[in-house]
Design an enzyme around this catalytic site. Structure first.
Site, short mmCIF file in Angstrom:
data_model
loop_
_atom_site.label_atom_id
_atom_site.label_comp_id
_atom_site.label_asym_id
_atom_site.label_seq_id
_atom_site.Cartn_x
_atom_site.Cartn_y
_atom_site.Cartn_z
N GLY A 28 -1.96 4.09 19.26
CA GLY A 28 -1.44 3.03 18.41
C GLY A 28 -1.04 1.81 19.22
O GLY A 28 -0.99 1.85 20.46
N GLU A 74 -7.43 -2.42 21.65
CA GLU A 74 -7.63 -2.80 20.25
C GLU A 74 -7.21 -4.23 19.97
O GLU A 74 -7.07 -4.63 18.81
CB GLU A 74 -6.86 -1.84 19.32
CG GLU A 74 -7.29 -0.40 19.40
CD GLU A 74 -8.69 -0.15 18.86
OE1 GLU A 74 -9.45 -1.12 18.67
OE2 GLU A 74 -9.03 1.03 18.64
N HIS A 92 -0.71 -0.88 14.30
CA HIS A 92 -1.85 0.04 14.25
C HIS A 92 -1.36 1.43 14.61
O HIS A 92 -0.80 1.64 15.69
CB HIS A 92 -2.94 -0.42 15.22
CG HIS A 92 -3.98 0.62 15.51
ND1 HIS A 92 -4.52 1.43 14.54
CD2 HIS A 92 -4.58 1.00 16.68
CE1 HIS A 92 -5.41 2.25 15.08
NE2 HIS A 92 -5.44 2.01 16.38
N HIS A 94 -1.94 5.95 14.39
CA HIS A 94 -2.85 7.10 14.28
C HIS A 94 -2.19 8.16 13.40
O HIS A 94 -2.30 9.35 13.68
CB HIS A 94 -3.16 7.67 15.66
CG HIS A 94 -4.07 6.81 16.49
ND1 HIS A 94 -4.51 7.18 17.74
CD2 HIS A 94 -4.61 5.60 16.26
CE1 HIS A 94 -5.29 6.23 18.24
NE2 HIS A 94 -5.36 5.25 17.36
N TYR A 113 2.52 3.53 -7.81
CA TYR A 113 2.43 2.06 -7.93
C TYR A 113 2.74 1.33 -6.63
O TYR A 113 2.46 0.13 -6.49
CB TYR A 113 3.35 1.55 -9.04
CG TYR A 113 4.83 1.77 -8.81
CD1 TYR A 113 5.56 0.96 -7.94
CD2 TYR A 113 5.51 2.78 -9.46
CE1 TYR A 113 6.91 1.15 -7.73
CE2 TYR A 113 6.86 2.99 -9.27
CZ TYR A 113 7.56 2.16 -8.40
OH TYR A 113 8.90 2.37 -8.18
N HIS A 154 -9.84 7.61 12.50
CA HIS A 154 -9.10 6.81 13.48
C HIS A 154 -7.63 6.64 13.11
O HIS A 154 -6.76 7.17 13.79
CB HIS A 154 -9.80 5.45 13.63
CG HIS A 154 -9.29 4.62 14.76
ND1 HIS A 154 -10.06 3.66 15.38
CD2 HIS A 154 -8.09 4.57 15.37
CE1 HIS A 154 -9.36 3.07 16.33
NE2 HIS A 154 -8.15 3.61 16.35
N TYR A 207 9.59 -9.62 -6.38
CA TYR A 207 10.55 -8.52 -6.20
C TYR A 207 11.58 -8.87 -5.12
O TYR A 207 11.29 -9.55 -4.15
CB TYR A 207 9.80 -7.25 -5.82
CG TYR A 207 10.69 -6.05 -5.57
CD1 TYR A 207 11.26 -5.36 -6.63
CD2 TYR A 207 10.96 -5.62 -4.29
CE1 TYR A 207 12.08 -4.27 -6.42
CE2 TYR A 207 11.76 -4.52 -4.05
CZ TYR A 207 12.32 -3.85 -5.13
OH TYR A 207 13.13 -2.77 -4.90
#
Length: 213
Positions: A28, A74, A92, A94, A113, A154, A207
């Site tokens: 990550g 990445e 990111h 995993h 929702y 991934h 919201y």
């Protein structure tokens, strides 16, 4: 130190990924944009030992501006989110449930929702080798109009206007995937209609505590 506060925040959220079970080991990565610069986690560095000075600062073309370590492999995913999807931060992971769901589906089903917080249905991008331009292109296409994407075999990538919102989306996305997997283990989960997700998406836009309320 350049972008000292931003780099410290990147370290904090990288460590939270481990504590919250969203990554294992050094997998990550996390980044945050500050103007035309991006603070991003370095490649293959233990989050527990990571210091703000270890976080790499790059420009929007990926050129290192400050830092002695190499940025995550990445980095192309992060830069695509900043350059093409107006992201302020990128997380990111995993995470296990999301990765498992990516093997079974082409999208995250509308079992709750809460999926509206991503702008609607979250797609599963086709598999491509990590760090590749092909993966970058798959992820960027799936992010269009959304704030999250799953990557087949991934993990996940979420965006936000800052690290707090990007990280919250990473946790919420993992929860949604886990709910579907639990329900699917014992039957066929009921799903919300697209019209309801669109309705909630509009409600989410207003919201929380809004200025003047």
């Amino acid at each position: 130190m350049l972008l000292a506060d931003t780099r410290a925040a990147v370290v904090e959220h990288a460590r939270r990924m481990v504590a919250d079970g969203l990554v294992v080991g050094t997998s990550g990565n996390v980044s945050c944009r500050d103007g035309d610069l991006v603070a991003v986690t370095p490649s293959g560095t233990d989050y527990a030992a990571m210091r703000p000075a270890d976080v790499v600062v790059v420009d929007l073309e990926g050129r290192v501006v400050d830092g002695g370590l190499r940025p995550t492999v990445e980095l192309p995913l992060h830069l695509a989110a900043y350059r093409h999807h107006q992201a302020g931060a990128v997380v990111h992971t995993h995470s296990a449930a999301a990765t498992a769901l990516s093997l079974l589906r082409d999208d995250v089903p509308a079992v709750h929702y809460q999926i509206a917080m991503f702008g609607g249905s979250v797609a599963v991008a086709p598999y491509a080798t990590y760090g590749s331009e092909e993966l970058r292109d798959h992820v960027s296409a799936a992010l269009t109009g959304r704030t999250a994407v799953l990557m087949k075999h991934h993990g996940t990538l979420t965006t936000g206007d800052g690290l707090a919102s990007a990280y919250d989306r990473a946790r919420q996305l993992e929860w949604l995937c886990d709910v579907w997997l639990r329900a699917r283990a014992v039957g066929e989960p009921a799903l919300l209609e697209a019209e309801e997700i669109e309705r909630v998406t509009r409600r989410f836009a207003g919201y929380g505590q809004q200025p003047g309320t």
